[in-house]
Design a protein around this motif. Structure first.
Motif, PDB file in Angstrom:
ATOM      1  N   VAL A 216       0.870  -1.186   0.000  1.00  0.00           N
ATOM      2  CA  VAL A 216       0.000   0.000   0.000  1.00  0.00           C
ATOM      3  C   VAL A 216       0.900   1.227   0.000  1.00  0.00           C
ATOM      4  O   VAL A 216       1.678   1.443   0.942  1.00  0.00           O
ATOM      5  N   ALA A 217       0.825   2.024  -1.061  1.00  0.00           N
ATOM      6  CA  ALA A 217       1.674   3.211  -1.197  1.00  0.00           C
ATOM      7  C   ALA A 217       0.942   4.442  -0.683  1.00  0.00           C
ATOM      8  O   ALA A 217      -0.221   4.677  -1.036  1.00  0.00           O
ATOM      9  N   ILE A 218       1.626   5.210   0.156  1.00  0.00           N
ATOM     10  CA  ILE A 218       1.089   6.493   0.623  1.00  0.00           C
ATOM     11  C   ILE A 218       1.616   7.565  -0.317  1.00  0.00           C
ATOM     12  O   ILE A 218       2.831   7.781  -0.428  1.00  0.00           O
ATOM     13  N   VAL A 219       0.700   8.244  -1.020  1.00  0.00           N
ATOM     14  CA  VAL A 219       1.072   9.158  -2.096  1.00  0.00           C
ATOM     15  C   VAL A 219       0.544  10.557  -1.799  1.00  0.00           C
ATOM     16  O   VAL A 219      -0.576  10.715  -1.306  1.00  0.00           O
ATOM     17  N   GLY A 220       1.359  11.549  -2.118  1.00  0.00           N
ATOM     18  CA  GLY A 220       0.902  12.918  -1.921  1.00  0.00           C
ATOM     19  C   GLY A 220       1.996  13.909  -2.227  1.00  0.00           C
ATOM     20  O   GLY A 220       3.151  13.539  -2.482  1.00  0.00           O
ATOM     21  N   ARG A 296      -3.255   2.347  -3.431  1.00  0.00           N
ATOM     22  CA  ARG A 296      -2.637   3.640  -3.164  1.00  0.00           C
ATOM     23  C   ARG A 296      -3.535   4.463  -2.245  1.00  0.00           C
ATOM     24  O   ARG A 296      -4.750   4.521  -2.447  1.00  0.00           O
ATOM     25  N   LEU A 297      -2.919   5.081  -1.249  1.00  0.00           N
ATOM     26  CA  LEU A 297      -3.612   6.006  -0.360  1.00  0.00           C
ATOM     27  C   LEU A 297      -3.135   7.410  -0.712  1.00  0.00           C
ATOM     28  O   LEU A 297      -1.993   7.786  -0.420  1.00  0.00           O
ATOM     29  N   ILE A 346      -8.691   0.260   4.058  1.00  0.00           N
ATOM     30  CA  ILE A 346      -7.621  -0.529   3.434  1.00  0.00           C
ATOM     31  C   ILE A 346      -7.876  -2.011   3.650  1.00  0.00           C
ATOM     32  O   ILE A 346      -7.784  -2.819   2.720  1.00  0.00           O
ATOM     33  N   ARG A 347      -8.201  -2.367   4.872  1.00  0.00           N
ATOM     34  CA  ARG A 347      -8.416  -3.781   5.202  1.00  0.00           C
ATOM     35  C   ARG A 347      -9.604  -4.340   4.424  1.00  0.00           C
ATOM     36  O   ARG A 347      -9.552  -5.464   3.909  1.00  0.00           O
ATOM     37  N   GLU A 348     -10.688  -3.576   4.326  1.00  0.00           N
ATOM     38  CA  GLU A 348     -11.875  -4.059   3.603  1.00  0.00           C
ATOM     39  C   GLU A 348     -11.569  -4.299   2.135  1.00  0.00           C
ATOM     40  O   GLU A 348     -12.009  -5.286   1.539  1.00  0.00           O
TER      41      GLU A 348
END
Length: 428
Positions: A216-220, A296-297, A346-348
């Motif tokens: 899971v990538a944290i993007v910003g 991606r978050l 994310i988990r769902e």
């Protein structure tokens, strides 16, 4: 064949230590150092002695007679007090016996494979079970270890061999009137196997992710709180946080158990146009890694262009919820606002993908199944040309069967075995 021995429990001081002995002389050696042996599969309390009859320890002795043992050979286990000195002394005594030697990494399991106690996917499942960190990984490894994939492959192989036999019968009687048209049965057999292969191939990618971990990538953009959020989720200072834009230059990874699923969180460089050469390299790596991630978050204000186009299931939240009067759909790693909601989302999403998980868990499995599926496509093409191509169809079917046999370790896997067993410990 040598009789092999090794400590099967973890090294170091412990309450109990297990030493395993396997091979043709296992029972005789055990009787020599522990006296009369208990009945097979029944634990007996015995004194373990050295070559001079001096007592080393008192522990439980269990015997498993071939072929009804893990390795398929005679096996003896000594359950000892977990003293380093006790274990060392017992191993020394075993090493002094004729035709014994210390087991190589994974050699007990390799003998189980060679004696048809396990197939190759079960061996890989056992390795995965030993490496399992989360509940999902444990359950998946147990499914493979239980032989589910081997059973599937055997079913496919049986149907393909039947189809090949029908086609070859038609070839053999080409100059005669064959009493029954085999085409409908062959088509049914091929389509059933092909459909099941396709479903398993699709599920194998999710299964492999369960084994290796979802990303899971944290993007910003710079300074939106990506590193602060990563640190909050990790429960430690995994990433450097600063008000200076461009602090994060490389991808930082944190592995965690998210509700039983293995997840690797990726903190990426802030996405923006930059003239700084080093920062530009970091941004390029961030984009590439984020594109490959499973999810991606995005932490961004509405309408901000982040060089990456969100996909359907990607999560988009606003940054710095602690500074907003309306923190709806916003997050703050600093205060924890919105963090639980994001973790739940994310988990769902990942759990919804997990529901489609297959039994095949390695890229090797998928490649073998893809090879078999491609061969079946060639069979369809040959059959469409009529009896003149039936010999080609039969040959393609044989190649498909060989691909499946390679999957379960029946052929062409000797080099692969060496690689697999090096990951095992000595006592396994």
């Amino acid at each position: 064949m040598d009789t092999i021995y090794a400590q099967a429990s973890a090294s170091g001081r412990a309450g109990v230590a297990v030493v395993r002995l396997s091979g043709p002389a296992a029972l005789a050696i055990a009787a020599r150092i522990a006296g009369p042996l208990p009945k097979t599969r029944v634990a007996g309390l015995r004194s373990i002695t050295d070559g001079a009859g001096n007592k080393i320890d008192q522990g439980l002795v269990l015997t498993f007679e071939a072929p009804n043992s893990f390795t398929g050979e005679d096996v003896v286990e000594f359950h000892l007090h977990g003293s380093i000195a006790v274990v060392r002394a017992v191993l020394t005594v075993l090493g002094q016996q004729e035709n014994t030697r210390l087991a190589e990494p994974g050699e007990f399991t390799r003998r189980a494979l060679e004696n048809n106690r396990l197939d190759l996917p079960q061996v890989e499942g056992l390795a995965d079970l030993l490496e399992a960190e989360t509940e999902a990984q444990r359950k998946q490894a147990l499914r493979v270890l239980s032989g589910h994939l081997g059973d599937l492959v055997e079913g496919w192989r049986t149907r393909l061999i039947r189809a090949a036999a029908l086609i070859e019968a038609t070839i053999d009687f080409a100059d005669e009137d064959v009493p029954v048209d085999v085409t409908p049965e062959v088509s049914t057999l091929l389509s059933s196997v092909h459909n099941e292969l396709a479903a398993e191939i699709a599920g194998s990618r999710v299964a492999e992710r369960v084994r290796t971990g979802f990303e899971v990538a944290i993007v910003g953009a710079p300074n939106v709180g990506k590193s602060t959020l990563l640190n909050a989720l990790a429960g430690r200072e995994a990433a450097i946080t600063s008000e200076i834009a461009g602090t994060t230059r490389d991808v930082i990874e944190v592995r965690m158990d998210l509700g039983g699923l293995p997840v690797t969180l990726l903190d990426t460089a802030g996405l923006r146009e930059s003239d700084d050469t080093i920062e530009s390299i970091g941004i390029k790596r961030a984009v590439e890694r984020a594109e490959r991630a499973d999810l991606r978050l995005f932490i961004a204000e509405p309408g901000v262009d982040l060089l990456i186009t969100p996909k359907t299931e990607d999560i988009i939240v606003r940054p710095k919820a602690d500074l907003l009067t309306d923190p709806e759909n916003a997050i703050s790693g600093k205060t924890g606002i919105g963090v639980d909601a994001v973790i739940t989302r994310i988990r769902e999403i990942l759990l919804s993908r997990y529901s489609d998980v297959g039994v095949a868990t390695h890229a090797r499995h998928r490649e073998a199944m893809q090879n078999a599926a491609e061969r079946l496509q060639s069979v369809y093409a040959a059959l469409d040309h009529g009896p003149d191509r039936y010999d080609i169809a039969a040959e393609e079917l044989r190649f498909a069967v060989r691909s499946l046999e390679a999957l379960v370790g029946r052929i062409d896997v000797e080099n692969l075995l060496d690689e697999i067993f090096t990951s095992f410990c000595l006592g396994k």
